[in-house]
Scaffold this active site. Structure first.
Site, PDB file in Angstrom:
ATOM      1  N   GLU A  57       0.841  -1.203   0.000  1.00 50.21           N
ATOM      2  CA  GLU A  57       0.000   0.000   0.000  1.00 50.21           C
ATOM      3  C   GLU A  57       0.875   1.251   0.000  1.00 50.21           C
ATOM      4  O   GLU A  57       0.597   2.240  -0.677  1.00 50.21           O
ATOM      5  CB  GLU A  57      -0.885   0.072   1.257  1.00 50.21           C
ATOM      6  N   SER A 173      18.243 -40.383 -15.855  1.00 55.78           N
ATOM      7  CA  SER A 173      17.013 -39.581 -15.727  1.00 55.78           C
ATOM      8  C   SER A 173      17.076 -38.291 -16.540  1.00 55.78           C
ATOM      9  O   SER A 173      16.200 -37.445 -16.434  1.00 55.78           O
ATOM     10  CB  SER A 173      16.746 -39.253 -14.253  1.00 55.78           C
ATOM     11  N   TRP A 175      17.049 -36.469 -20.145  1.00 54.72           N
ATOM     12  CA  TRP A 175      15.998 -35.778 -19.423  1.00 54.72           C
ATOM     13  C   TRP A 175      14.678 -36.461 -19.709  1.00 54.72           C
ATOM     14  O   TRP A 175      14.413 -36.784 -20.859  1.00 54.72           O
ATOM     15  CB  TRP A 175      15.897 -34.303 -19.837  1.00 54.72           C
ATOM     16  N   ARG A 189      11.507 -22.757  -9.052  1.00 59.20           N
ATOM     17  CA  ARG A 189      12.645 -22.621  -8.120  1.00 59.20           C
ATOM     18  C   ARG A 189      12.835 -21.165  -7.725  1.00 59.20           C
ATOM     19  O   ARG A 189      13.128 -20.852  -6.568  1.00 59.20           O
ATOM     20  CB  ARG A 189      13.936 -23.120  -8.780  1.00 59.20           C
ATOM     21  N   GLU A 295      12.201 -31.832  -4.708  1.00 57.71           N
ATOM     22  CA  GLU A 295      12.492 -32.256  -6.100  1.00 57.71           C
ATOM     23  C   GLU A 295      12.939 -33.713  -6.174  1.00 57.71           C
ATOM     24  O   GLU A 295      13.539 -34.123  -7.165  1.00 57.71           O
ATOM     25  CB  GLU A 295      13.552 -31.335  -6.721  1.00 57.71           C
ATOM     26  N   THR A 300      12.649 -39.849  -0.937  1.00 55.98           N
ATOM     27  CA  THR A 300      12.450 -38.626  -0.148  1.00 55.98           C
ATOM     28  C   THR A 300      10.999 -38.153  -0.252  1.00 55.98           C
ATOM     29  O   THR A 300      10.364 -37.819   0.755  1.00 55.98           O
ATOM     30  CB  THR A 300      13.425 -37.535  -0.650  1.00 55.98           C
TER      31      THR A 300
HETATM   32  N1  LIG Z   1      12.853 -37.251 -12.735  1.00 54.15           N
HETATM   33  C1  LIG Z   1      12.926 -36.537 -11.634  1.00 54.15           C
HETATM   34  O1  LIG Z   1      12.167 -35.589 -11.453  1.00 54.15           O
HETATM   35  C2  LIG Z   1      13.949 -36.908 -10.596  1.00 54.15           C
HETATM   36  C3  LIG Z   1      14.158 -36.012  -9.531  1.00 54.15           C
HETATM   37  C4  LIG Z   1      15.063 -36.368  -8.550  1.00 54.15           C
HETATM   38  C5  LIG Z   1      15.723 -37.588  -8.621  1.00 54.15           C
HETATM   39  N2  LIG Z   1      15.517 -38.418  -9.670  1.00 54.15           N
HETATM   40  C6  LIG Z   1      16.188 -39.721  -9.744  1.00 54.15           C
HETATM   41  O2  LIG Z   1      15.812 -40.432  -8.572  1.00 54.15           O
HETATM   42  C7  LIG Z   1      16.866 -41.302  -8.202  1.00 54.15           C
HETATM   43  C8  LIG Z   1      17.142 -41.116  -6.716  1.00 54.15           C
HETATM   44  O3  LIG Z   1      15.963 -41.351  -5.984  1.00 54.15           O
HETATM   45  P1  LIG Z   1      15.972 -42.222  -4.663  1.00 54.15           P
HETATM   46  O4  LIG Z   1      14.556 -42.432  -4.295  1.00 54.15           O
HETATM   47  O5  LIG Z   1      16.855 -43.398  -4.854  1.00 54.15           O
HETATM   48  O6  LIG Z   1      16.713 -41.309  -3.619  1.00 54.15           O
HETATM   49  P2  LIG Z   1      16.552 -39.864  -2.970  1.00 54.15           P
HETATM   50  O7  LIG Z   1      15.162 -39.627  -2.570  1.00 54.15           O
HETATM   51  O8  LIG Z   1      17.253 -38.875  -3.796  1.00 54.15           O
HETATM   52  O9  LIG Z   1      17.435 -40.081  -1.674  1.00 54.15           O
HETATM   53  C9  LIG Z   1      16.970 -41.010  -0.735  1.00 54.15           C
HETATM   54  C10 LIG Z   1      17.864 -41.052   0.455  1.00 54.15           C
HETATM   55  O10 LIG Z   1      17.837 -39.820   1.136  1.00 54.15           O
HETATM   56  C11 LIG Z   1      17.833 -40.054   2.523  1.00 54.15           C
HETATM   57  N3  LIG Z   1      16.553 -39.549   3.072  1.00 54.15           N
HETATM   58  C12 LIG Z   1      15.609 -38.857   2.448  1.00 54.15           C
HETATM   59  N4  LIG Z   1      14.595 -38.546   3.291  1.00 54.15           N
HETATM   60  C13 LIG Z   1      14.925 -39.042   4.476  1.00 54.15           C
HETATM   61  C14 LIG Z   1      14.306 -39.073   5.763  1.00 54.15           C
HETATM   62  N5  LIG Z   1      13.154 -38.466   6.016  1.00 54.15           N
HETATM   63  N6  LIG Z   1      14.915 -39.714   6.758  1.00 54.15           N
HETATM   64  C15 LIG Z   1      16.093 -40.323   6.527  1.00 54.15           C
HETATM   65  N7  LIG Z   1      16.711 -40.335   5.334  1.00 54.15           N
HETATM   66  C16 LIG Z   1      16.157 -39.701   4.344  1.00 54.15           C
HETATM   67  C17 LIG Z   1      18.015 -41.535   2.722  1.00 54.15           C
HETATM   68  O11 LIG Z   1      19.404 -41.767   2.786  1.00 54.15           O
HETATM   69  P3  LIG Z   1      20.044 -43.154   3.396  1.00 54.15           P
HETATM   70  O12 LIG Z   1      19.793 -44.185   2.371  1.00 54.15           O
HETATM   71  O13 LIG Z   1      21.497 -42.846   3.559  1.00 54.15           O
HETATM   72  O14 LIG Z   1      19.341 -43.435   4.677  1.00 54.15           O
HETATM   73  C18 LIG Z   1      17.405 -42.079   1.459  1.00 54.15           C
HETATM   74  O15 LIG Z   1      17.807 -43.355   1.098  1.00 54.15           O
HETATM   75  C19 LIG Z   1      18.046 -40.954  -9.071  1.00 54.15           C
HETATM   76  O16 LIG Z   1      18.158 -41.911 -10.083  1.00 54.15           O
HETATM   77  C20 LIG Z   1      17.683 -39.624  -9.674  1.00 54.15           C
HETATM   78  O17 LIG Z   1      18.229 -39.472 -10.971  1.00 54.15           O
HETATM   79  C21 LIG Z   1      14.657 -38.092 -10.650  1.00 54.15           C
HETATM   80 ZN   LIG Z   2       1.213  -2.886   6.113  1.00 53.78          ZN
END
Ligand SMILES: NC(=O)c1ccc[n+]([C@@H]2O[C@H](COP(=O)([O-])OP(=O)(O)OC[C@H]3O[C@@H](n4cnc5c(N)ncnc54)[C@H](OP(=O)(O)O)[C@@H]3O)[C@@H](O)[C@H]2O)c1
Ligand SMILES: [Zn+2]
Length: 387
Positions: A57, A173, A175, A189, A295, A300
């Site tokens: 404002e 991955s 793209w 972002r 992301e 995760t």
């Molecule tokens: N296409 C897309 O949009 C996209 C985006 C991102 C990633 N990706 C692909 O996804 C793959 C990776 O995915 P992902 O599922 O294997 O792994 P991630 O989600 O990247 O990482 C998982 C790891 O993070 C840790 N973590 C996450 N949250 C946690 C929590 N609340 N508490 C404890 N630990 C936690 C753990 O580590 P620890 O195992 O050490 O416990 C878990 O194993 C890759 O191939 C990547 O290229 C694709």
């Molecule tokens: Zn104000």
């Protein structure tokens, strides 16, 4: 020639667009847009540009090229009636001689919550409450979550195939989504306080998580969840932007020490390998991080869904099928269909060959709309009387 009058709904819509220019800059403040106009012409515009800076404002009033005496002010959110980093806007409005104030929604902050409207009315300003209220409420949902729950607003973003996969069987991955989808992701972002990923994504993809494909002077924080300290130190997030890195782990290690030395923010949450995402949320709010874009990867994302923390999704779907087991959302999942997270306000957009589906899981709008309705009373019809 007959003078064409402004439509307050059109003007308020433009105020909402102005408000969004502040997205990503206002920290724990809401985004707000404002316009000063006479009955037929917009004279000046303003928005809340940055935390600690003048409110929308004030920016609109101060940039008006003529005297604001007798003019109209349109603003997406009820003007504040309390002193924070800046003096109350209602005092400025009264002093400026503004005659009528059109308000999108009432401010859910208990310090305001109708008191701004009351002050203006008590000082002879005509107040009209509830214009484009649905739109004005939806642009501040993150702020509402912060005010009511003191938690960040989590948006889950993924780029997946038609069969819900985010990587091939070998982890490839790049793209899955089109350049147009990735460009839009960079815009997302730019308006997020932080981007969050699991450690496997950092190991597999070595992402930068910055804003490159759209023009922006913002660089969001990058949050990495690595409970067991597995992240290699030669990653771009460490080498190029350690000062923007928030590294979350269970315990101190040689990695935490090295990261601190490079300027990263390290959060140690304790625990035996699982990170408590509610405690993490408290830590992020303490750092004024209210908007987090998750992301990936799937593990995760699944943990955030299991914890019931995801507010919104933006899913880019590429018209391909990869098979395999790397799903966009892992975790334990729900036990039956009835418990599935259902999307509201679903929208779809095309980005080159991809389809993006977005939708909300939580609802932080209704409480603001109810409050607005309560405060609206008789003001909406223009009689200027209290309810
Ligand atoms: N296409 C897309 O949009 C996209 C985006 C991102 C990633 N990706 C692909 O996804 C793959 C990776 O995915 P992902 O599922 O294997 O792994 P991630 O989600 O990247 O990482 C998982 C790891 O993070 C840790 N973590 C996450 N949250 C946690 C929590 N609340 N508490 C404890 N630990 C936690 C753990 O580590 P620890 O195992 O050490 O416990 C878990 O194993 C890759 O191939 C990547 O290229 C694709
Ligand atoms: Zn104000």
């Amino acid at each position: 020639m007959e003078e064409k009058l402004l439509n307050p709904l059109d003007v308020m819509q433009e105020c909402a667009q102005l408000a969004l220019l502040g997205k990503g800059y206002t920290k724990t403040n809401p985004v707000v847009g404002a316009i000063v106009a006479n009955q037929s012409e917009i004279l000046s515009r303003g928005w809340h540009m940055a935390y600690g800076g003048p409110h929308a404002e004030v920016n609109a009033i101060d940039s008006c090229p003529v005297s604001t005496e007798g003019l109209d002010l349109y603003v997406t959110l009820e003007p504040c009636s309390h002193s924070g980093k800046t003096p109350p806007c209602v005092e400025k409005i009264v002093k400026s001689g503004i005659r009528r104030v059109f308000i999108g929604v009432v401010d859910p902050n208990p310090l305001v919550a109708g008191k701004g409207v009351e002050y203006l009315k008590n000082h002879g300003v005509e107040v009209y409450v509830g214009y484009m209220e649905d739109l004005c409420a939806s642009i501040i949902e993150d702020f509402v979550k912060f005010i009511t729950e003191k938690k960040p607003y989590y948006t889950f973003k993924t780029a997946q195939t038609l069969d819900g996969k985010i990587a091939s069987s070998t982890g490839d991955s790049k793209w899955i989504s089109s350049e147009a989808s990735r460009t839009y992701t960079h815009y997302m972002r730019a308006v997020s306080d932080a981007i969050l990923v699991g450690v496997n994504t950092v190991i597999a993809d070595d992402p930068e998580l910055n804003v490159r494909m759209v023009k922006s002077d913002r660089d969001p924080f990058k949050i990495v969840l690595d409970p067991k300290g597995r992240m290699p130190l030669d990653r771009k997030l460490v080498e190029n932007s350690a000062d923007k890195l928030i590294y979350v782990t269970c315990a101190e290690s040689r990695i935490t020490e090295a990261l601190r030395n490079k300027g990263a923010d390290v959060i140690t949450l304790g625990g035996d390998g699982s990170l408590d995402l509610n405690v993490l949320s408290d830590e992020l709010v303490e750092r004024s991080i209210l908007n987090v874009m998750i992301e990936g990867g799937g593990t995760t994302a699944g943990k955030f869904f299991d914890a019931g923390l995801v507010d919104k999704v933006n899913i880019f779907i590429a018209m391909m099928i990869m098979g395999g087991s790397v799903s966009s959302v892992g975790g334990n999942g729900v036990e039956n269909v009835a418990q599935a997270y259902k999307l509201k306000e679903v929208q779809s957009k095309h980005f080159e060959g991809d389809l993006m589906i977005s939708g909300k899981i939580t609802d932080y709008k209704t409480s603001v709309l109810d409050l607005t309705e309560k405060v609206r009373g008789c003001c909406a019809c223009g009689c200027g009387k209290d309810k």
